[in-house]
Design a protein around this motif. Structure first.
Motif: not given
Length: 616
Positions: A415, A430, A465
């Motif tokens: 990520a 992230a 994500i």
């Protein structure tokens, strides 16, 4: 923490199941209920408050190891994968992919009793003998077996062809009642049959044909389902292949349902422009059958195909995504238990094993939501026979690895290597400098996610994500709607029991080693009835532990037990059972001991473990 006996967790799991599930009852919590039929009572209440009337109670079950076979002790990886049980002969059949020849191991289970093993980590109480399979049929060279199924006096073994472009076969054996399987015939099916199963009535055999591409995508067979019909007690000479070509113009509709189609279409690899249809991209993984409907997991695509066996019509259902803001997630490998709830973070269910049961006359299916990413390599060898980075680049490779060769395609990415809007939530949790090692700065920076999803407008900036797998099992109704998900149970319970040794890997003892990559990876799954209750048993591929849930009422499923037969000493040798790959439930009526059994093939340790399911 040294794990000596699986029974040492009984008290802990009983307490955890009370906390997580309320109680082992279908009724409400409360003080002792009014006397009901057979004197059933309600669960204990708090502060002495009166509770609801008692209802029919389920006291739960516990699992005890009663048999174990060690296969290929000198090279065990792959020696025990998919398992089946033949009731008449009391024989376990297990795929052995580590043998020098393609083999099905025949393991005599007739000696199993209801006595728990005193040395479960190293016991080898069951003897095995090999059934060597043919290495070719119809002038087609065969690879090792991928799946086995047993029904009555028949056994079906799925075997792919060695050549990537060739179809696989199902090998049929008869004579199981006499514990003497005899080869009868080979029936051609689709490309790369990865799972085989009989219909409940024994009249059909189905295979899930993955049709995986070659390493450079130069060959990309279509995924399919094959159906072999039994007539007059024998399998037909040919199969009917069910294709997905009718969905080739429906990719946008399937994506809107939450399906996933990662591939290198549009790139030129090894001199070939890659084009990928929906039928090529779909990879059937596992099958369960309810009545006239077969449900087939499409793991890499995050969907389920539904095949009507009366007319061979197919529908496909996307499974959507799991919202991790609703659950606790440990997505960082920082050597400790680190649960948080995160916004803008989702999971792709991507189920592997699928099973089914009935409630109130309706069919329900269960999935073990393992998660799986695509990653394919091919050779770019120089004159010295070595992998060559420059040749890989010239061939259009995505990346290069000196051991694996030229990477043609991978959707996996950490990520932290994606781009986010500066100052946004994802940028905080992230993003940041990819070289940072401070987990507090970007706790999900190392979370393995797909690069294909999350960039909603294609500008290279990600708004969400999507990680692989849901770290859970799910119950779905026949319409493909989720009615229960175990949420974050698997990680929270194993963290409570094992502490920082949770989310271990299956090839070494390293705690918190899988938190950033699919966690415990639930893969194996089976369902069975004990007394008047229905239970699901789920195996964690990485941790090695086994969960039991009461799913009698699919809308009110409850955690019941957790066991593990593995030594988790940090950095120590792998001892015990690792990598549960396949499971099968044995009823009390069919069990050699008269007690229901769960038989597990452990791929990494090469062991077949037999657990009895005892009512508390």
């Amino acid at each position: 923490m040294k794990l000596v006996r699986n029974l040492s967790y009984t008290a802990i799991t009983l307490a955890l199941s009370t906390v997580l599930s309320g109680c082992f009852l279908d009724g409400d919590d409360g003080a002792q209920g009014n006397a009901g039929e057979q004197g059933t009572v309600g669960a204990p209440g708090t502060n002495g408050n009166d509770g609801a009337n008692g209802q029919n109670a389920s006291s739960g079950v516990r699992l005890e190891l009663v048999g174990r076979a060690q296969l290929n002790p000198n090279d065990p990886v792959g020696a025990a994968e998919i398992v089946q049980f033949h009731a008449v002969s009391k024989m376990i059949y297990a795929i052995n992919s580590a043998a020098t020849q393609p083999t099905i191991e025949m393991i005599d289970a007739s000696t199993i009793t209801d006595q728990a093993l005193s040395n479960p980590l190293t016991a080898d109480t069951l003897s095995a003998s090999p059934l060597v399979l043919p290495t070719s049929t119809n002038n087609v060279a065969l690879a090792g077996p991928t799946s086995v199924a047993v029904k009555g006096d028949w056994m079906a073994v799925a075997v792919p062809a060695i050549a990537k472009a060739s179809n696989g076969y199902v090998l049929f054996y008869n004579g199981l009642d006499a514990a003497n399987p005899v080869f009868v015939k080979a029936v051609e099916v689709g490309n790369l049959p990865d799972m085989v199963t009989f219909s409940p009535d024994g009249n059909k055999v189905l295979t899930a044909n993955e049709g995986e591409p070659s390493g450079d995508y130069g060959i990309d067979p279509e995924g399919s389902i094959s159906v072999i019909t039994f007539t007059d007690g024998a399998p037909a000479d040919a199969s009917v292949m069910i294709s997905f070509t009718t969905f080739n113009d429906k990719q946008a509709e399937l994506v809107a349902q939450g399906m996933h189609f990662p591939n290198p279409a549009g790139r030129t690899i090894n001199g070939k422009l890659i084009t990928t249809t929906v039928a090529q991209d779909l990879e059937p993984e596992y099958i369960t059958i309810v009545g006239d409907m077969a449900y087939v997991t499409l793991q890499e695509n995050n969907g389920i195909a539904m095949l009507n066996l009366t007319d061979n019509s197919v529908t496909i259902k996307g499974l959507g995504f799991k919202d991790w803001s609703q659950y606790q997630l440990d997505g960082m490998e920082d050597g400790k238990v680190s649960f948080e709830q995160y916004q803008d973070v989702y999971g792709l269910y991507m189920p592997d094993t699928i099973a089914s049961f009935s409630w109130k006359g309706a069919g329900f299916i269960l999935t073990a939501n393992e998660g799986d990413a695509r990653e394919y390599f091919f050779d770019t060898l120089n004159a010295n026979g070595e992998q060559d980075k420059d040749l890989c680049a010239a061939a259009g490779g995505q990346d290069f690895d000196k051991d694996d060769g030229c990477l043609s395609f991978s959707e996996e990415i950490q990520a932290r290597d994606l781009s986010y809007l500066p100052g946004s939530n994802l940028d905080i949790i992230a993003g940041g400098d990819p070289k940072k090692s401070d987990f507090s700065a970007n706790p999900l920076g190392r979370l393995t996610v797909t690069s294909v999803l999350g960039d909603n407008n294609g500008d290279g900036v990600y708004e969400a994500i999507y990680a692989y797998g849901a770290r859970s099992f799910t119950i779905w109704d026949s319409n493909g709607l989720a009615v229960f998900d175990s949420g974050d149970d698997f990680e929270r319970i194993t963290a409570s029991i094992h502490g920082k040794a949770f989310n271990n890997n299956n090839d070494e003892n390293a705690g918190d080693d899988r938190s950033a990559n699919k966690g415990p990876e639930p893969e194996a799954l089976t369902v069975g009835k004990v007394g008047d209750r229905t239970y699901a048993f789920i195996g964690l591929e990485r941790m090695g532990g086994i969960f039991a849930y009461d799913i009698t009422n699919p809308y009110d499923a409850k955690f019941v037990d957790y066991v593990i037969n593995r030594d988790l000493n940090e950095g120590g040798d792998l001892i015990g059972d690792n990598g549960p790959e396949g499971m099968v439930f044995v009823t009390a009526q069919d069990s050699p001991s008269g007690v229901p059994l769960v038989i597990i093939g452990n791929e990494v340790s090469g062991t077949v473990a037999v657990w009895q399911v005892v009512e508390n």
